[in-house]
Design a protein around this motif. Structure first.
Motif, PDB file in Angstrom:
ATOM      1  N   ARG A   1      -8.213  39.279  18.209  1.00 24.48           N
ATOM      2  CA  ARG A   1      -8.737  40.051  19.345  1.00 24.48           C
ATOM      3  C   ARG A   1      -8.905  41.509  18.974  1.00 24.48           C
ATOM      4  O   ARG A   1      -8.014  42.128  18.408  1.00 24.48           O
ATOM      5  CB  ARG A   1      -7.815  39.917  20.543  1.00 24.48           C
ATOM      6  N   ASP A   2     -10.046  42.033  19.350  1.00 26.15           N
ATOM      7  CA  ASP A   2     -10.331  43.436  19.084  1.00 26.15           C
ATOM      8  C   ASP A   2      -9.438  44.350  19.901  1.00 26.15           C
ATOM      9  O   ASP A   2      -9.011  45.387  19.415  1.00 26.15           O
ATOM     10  CB  ASP A   2     -11.790  43.779  19.437  1.00 26.15           C
ATOM     11  N   ALA A   3      -9.188  43.967  21.134  1.00 26.78           N
ATOM     12  CA  ALA A   3      -8.445  44.833  22.047  1.00 26.78           C
ATOM     13  C   ALA A   3      -8.984  46.252  21.934  1.00 26.78           C
ATOM     14  O   ALA A   3      -8.253  47.198  21.711  1.00 26.78           O
ATOM     15  CB  ALA A   3      -6.951  44.761  21.753  1.00 26.78           C
ATOM     16  N   SER A   4     -10.285  46.376  22.037  1.00 28.34           N
ATOM     17  CA  SER A   4     -10.977  47.647  21.826  1.00 28.34           C
ATOM     18  C   SER A   4     -10.414  48.800  22.654  1.00 28.34           C
ATOM     19  O   SER A   4     -10.590  49.949  22.318  1.00 28.34           O
ATOM     20  CB  SER A   4     -12.462  47.496  22.152  1.00 28.34           C
ATOM     21  N   GLU A   5      -9.731  48.468  23.724  1.00 33.08           N
ATOM     22  CA  GLU A   5      -9.165  49.502  24.579  1.00 33.08           C
ATOM     23  C   GLU A   5      -7.894  50.066  23.950  1.00 33.08           C
ATOM     24  O   GLU A   5      -6.836  50.061  24.557  1.00 33.08           O
ATOM     25  CB  GLU A   5      -8.852  48.949  25.974  1.00 33.08           C
ATOM     26  N   GLY A   6      -7.977  50.539  22.723  1.00 32.67           N
ATOM     27  CA  GLY A   6      -6.845  51.210  22.094  1.00 32.67           C
ATOM     28  C   GLY A   6      -5.894  50.293  21.354  1.00 32.67           C
ATOM     29  O   GLY A   6      -4.693  50.521  21.353  1.00 32.67           O
TER      30      GLY A   6
ATOM     31  N   ARG B   1     -16.990  44.807  15.467  1.00 29.45           N
ATOM     32  CA  ARG B   1     -16.124  44.084  16.395  1.00 29.45           C
ATOM     33  C   ARG B   1     -16.333  42.596  16.175  1.00 29.45           C
ATOM     34  O   ARG B   1     -17.336  42.185  15.574  1.00 29.45           O
ATOM     35  CB  ARG B   1     -16.397  44.489  17.835  1.00 29.45           C
ATOM     36  N   ILE B   2     -15.420  41.809  16.648  1.00 30.39           N
ATOM     37  CA  ILE B   2     -15.522  40.359  16.484  1.00 30.39           C
ATOM     38  C   ILE B   2     -16.267  39.780  17.675  1.00 30.39           C
ATOM     39  O   ILE B   2     -15.912  40.032  18.823  1.00 30.39           O
ATOM     40  CB  ILE B   2     -14.133  39.732  16.322  1.00 30.39           C
ATOM     41  N   THR B   3     -17.308  39.009  17.379  1.00 30.79           N
ATOM     42  CA  THR B   3     -18.097  38.398  18.446  1.00 30.79           C
ATOM     43  C   THR B   3     -18.002  36.879  18.445  1.00 30.79           C
ATOM     44  O   THR B   3     -18.458  36.250  19.397  1.00 30.79           O
ATOM     45  CB  THR B   3     -19.569  38.827  18.353  1.00 30.79           C
ATOM     46  N   ALA B   4     -17.442  36.302  17.405  1.00 40.01           N
ATOM     47  CA  ALA B   4     -17.245  34.847  17.378  1.00 40.01           C
ATOM     48  C   ALA B   4     -16.077  34.528  16.455  1.00 40.01           C
ATOM     49  O   ALA B   4     -15.885  35.188  15.427  1.00 40.01           O
ATOM     50  CB  ALA B   4     -18.502  34.135  16.889  1.00 40.01           C
ATOM     51  N   LEU B   5     -15.325  33.527  16.853  1.00 44.93           N
ATOM     52  CA  LEU B   5     -14.182  33.070  16.068  1.00 44.93           C
ATOM     53  C   LEU B   5     -14.153  31.562  16.114  1.00 44.93           C
ATOM     54  O   LEU B   5     -14.298  30.966  17.185  1.00 44.93           O
ATOM     55  CB  LEU B   5     -12.885  33.635  16.658  1.00 44.93           C
ATOM     56  N   ASN B   6     -13.997  30.948  14.956  1.00 45.85           N
ATOM     57  CA  ASN B   6     -13.855  29.502  14.884  1.00 45.85           C
ATOM     58  C   ASN B   6     -12.668  29.212  13.973  1.00 45.85           C
ATOM     59  O   ASN B   6     -12.829  29.109  12.748  1.00 45.85           O
ATOM     60  CB  ASN B   6     -15.143  28.858  14.362  1.00 45.85           C
TER      61      ASN B   6
ATOM     62  N   ARG C   1     -21.816  44.678  14.208  1.00 47.10           N
ATOM     63  CA  ARG C   1     -21.732  46.142  14.170  1.00 47.10           C
ATOM     64  C   ARG C   1     -21.928  46.720  15.570  1.00 47.10           C
ATOM     65  O   ARG C   1     -22.776  46.274  16.315  1.00 47.10           O
ATOM     66  CB  ARG C   1     -22.805  46.693  13.227  1.00 47.10           C
ATOM     67  N   GLY C   2     -21.119  47.730  15.860  1.00 48.37           N
ATOM     68  CA  GLY C   2     -21.298  48.454  17.112  1.00 48.37           C
ATOM     69  C   GLY C   2     -20.318  48.105  18.201  1.00 48.37           C
ATOM     70  O   GLY C   2     -19.489  47.286  18.142  1.00 48.37           O
TER      71      GLY C   2
ATOM     72  N   ALA D   1     -26.785  49.627   6.436  1.00 53.55           N
ATOM     73  CA  ALA D   1     -26.993  50.029   7.830  1.00 53.55           C
ATOM     74  C   ALA D   1     -27.808  49.008   8.623  1.00 53.55           C
ATOM     75  O   ALA D   1     -27.590  48.828   9.806  1.00 53.55           O
ATOM     76  CB  ALA D   1     -27.664  51.393   7.876  1.00 53.55           C
ATOM     77  N   GLY D   2     -28.739  48.336   7.976  1.00 56.26           N
ATOM     78  CA  GLY D   2     -29.578  47.356   8.661  1.00 56.26           C
ATOM     79  C   GLY D   2     -28.888  46.038   8.955  1.00 56.26           C
ATOM     80  O   GLY D   2     -29.424  45.205   9.689  1.00 56.26           O
ATOM     81  N   LYS D   3     -27.739  45.843   8.386  1.00 56.72           N
ATOM     82  CA  LYS D   3     -27.005  44.595   8.598  1.00 56.72           C
ATOM     83  C   LYS D   3     -26.159  44.740   9.850  1.00 56.72           C
ATOM     84  O   LYS D   3     -25.269  45.573   9.922  1.00 56.72           O
ATOM     85  CB  LYS D   3     -26.129  44.298   7.386  1.00 56.72           C
ATOM     86  N   SER D   4     -26.436  43.912  10.851  1.00 60.38           N
ATOM     87  CA  SER D   4     -25.733  44.068  12.122  1.00 60.38           C
ATOM     88  C   SER D   4     -24.732  42.955  12.395  1.00 60.38           C
ATOM     89  O   SER D   4     -23.961  43.038  13.341  1.00 60.38           O
ATOM     90  CB  SER D   4     -26.737  44.129  13.268  1.00 60.38           C
ATOM     91  N   ARG D   5     -24.726  41.928  11.531  1.00 60.45           N
ATOM     92  CA  ARG D   5     -23.860  40.771  11.781  1.00 60.45           C
ATOM     93  C   ARG D   5     -23.403  40.197  10.450  1.00 60.45           C
ATOM     94  O   ARG D   5     -24.212  40.061   9.525  1.00 60.45           O
ATOM     95  CB  ARG D   5     -24.666  39.739  12.564  1.00 60.45           C
ATOM     96  N   VAL D   6     -22.120  39.850  10.368  1.00 64.88           N
ATOM     97  CA  VAL D   6     -21.568  39.243   9.160  1.00 64.88           C
ATOM     98  C   VAL D   6     -20.646  38.105   9.569  1.00 64.88           C
ATOM     99  O   VAL D   6     -19.703  38.315  10.325  1.00 64.88           O
ATOM    100  CB  VAL D   6     -20.756  40.266   8.336  1.00 64.88           C
ATOM    101  N   GLU D   7     -20.944  36.905   9.100  1.00 61.02           N
ATOM    102  CA  GLU D   7     -20.036  35.771   9.307  1.00 61.02           C
ATOM    103  C   GLU D   7     -19.247  35.574   8.021  1.00 61.02           C
ATOM    104  O   GLU D   7     -19.837  35.539   6.931  1.00 61.02           O
ATOM    105  CB  GLU D   7     -20.790  34.494   9.662  1.00 61.02           C
ATOM    106  N   MET D   8     -17.938  35.489   8.159  1.00 58.36           N
ATOM    107  CA  MET D   8     -17.084  35.372   6.975  1.00 58.36           C
ATOM    108  C   MET D   8     -16.056  34.267   7.180  1.00 58.36           C
ATOM    109  O   MET D   8     -15.535  34.088   8.281  1.00 58.36           O
ATOM    110  CB  MET D   8     -16.333  36.677   6.730  1.00 58.36           C
TER     111      MET D   8
END
Length: 87
Positions: free
Chosen positions: A51-56, A71-76, A86-87, A19-26
């Motif tokens: 793309r998350d396309a969070s809107e459905g 959700r994805i916040t960075a892409l390389n 997270r979130g 739960a405390g982990k808010s970011r994961v780079e893979m």
């Protein structure tokens, strides 16, 4: 919503993060290890695949991380890595 199919393993892996982990780079390779399958060529070639396309979004891969609460916040794509937040 229950995630099934090829990306269910990624969904489970993300859900299992502390739960405390808010970011994961893979790396893409690490994701493939989790999936025990190769990502499609489009994941390597097109930003749109990530793309998350969070809107459905109905993309099965996006549902895997969105339904796990990430959700994805960075892409390389040039170095083959993605950052989930997270979130």
């Amino acid at each position: 919503m229950s995630v099934s199919g090829k990306y269910a393993a990624l969904h489970r892996w993300l859900k299992a993060q502390p739960a405390g982990k808010s970011r994961v780079e893979m790396s893409f390779k690490r994701i493939e290890e989790i999936l025990q399958a190769q990502l499609p060529r489009s994941a390597y070639d097109y930003d749109a695949w990530w793309r998350d396309a969070s809107e459905g979004s109905s993309h099965v891969q996006a549902r895997a991380w969105l339904d796990a609460g990430w959700r994805i916040t960075a892409l390389n794509r040039s170095n083959g890595s993605v950052t989930f937040t997270r979130g």
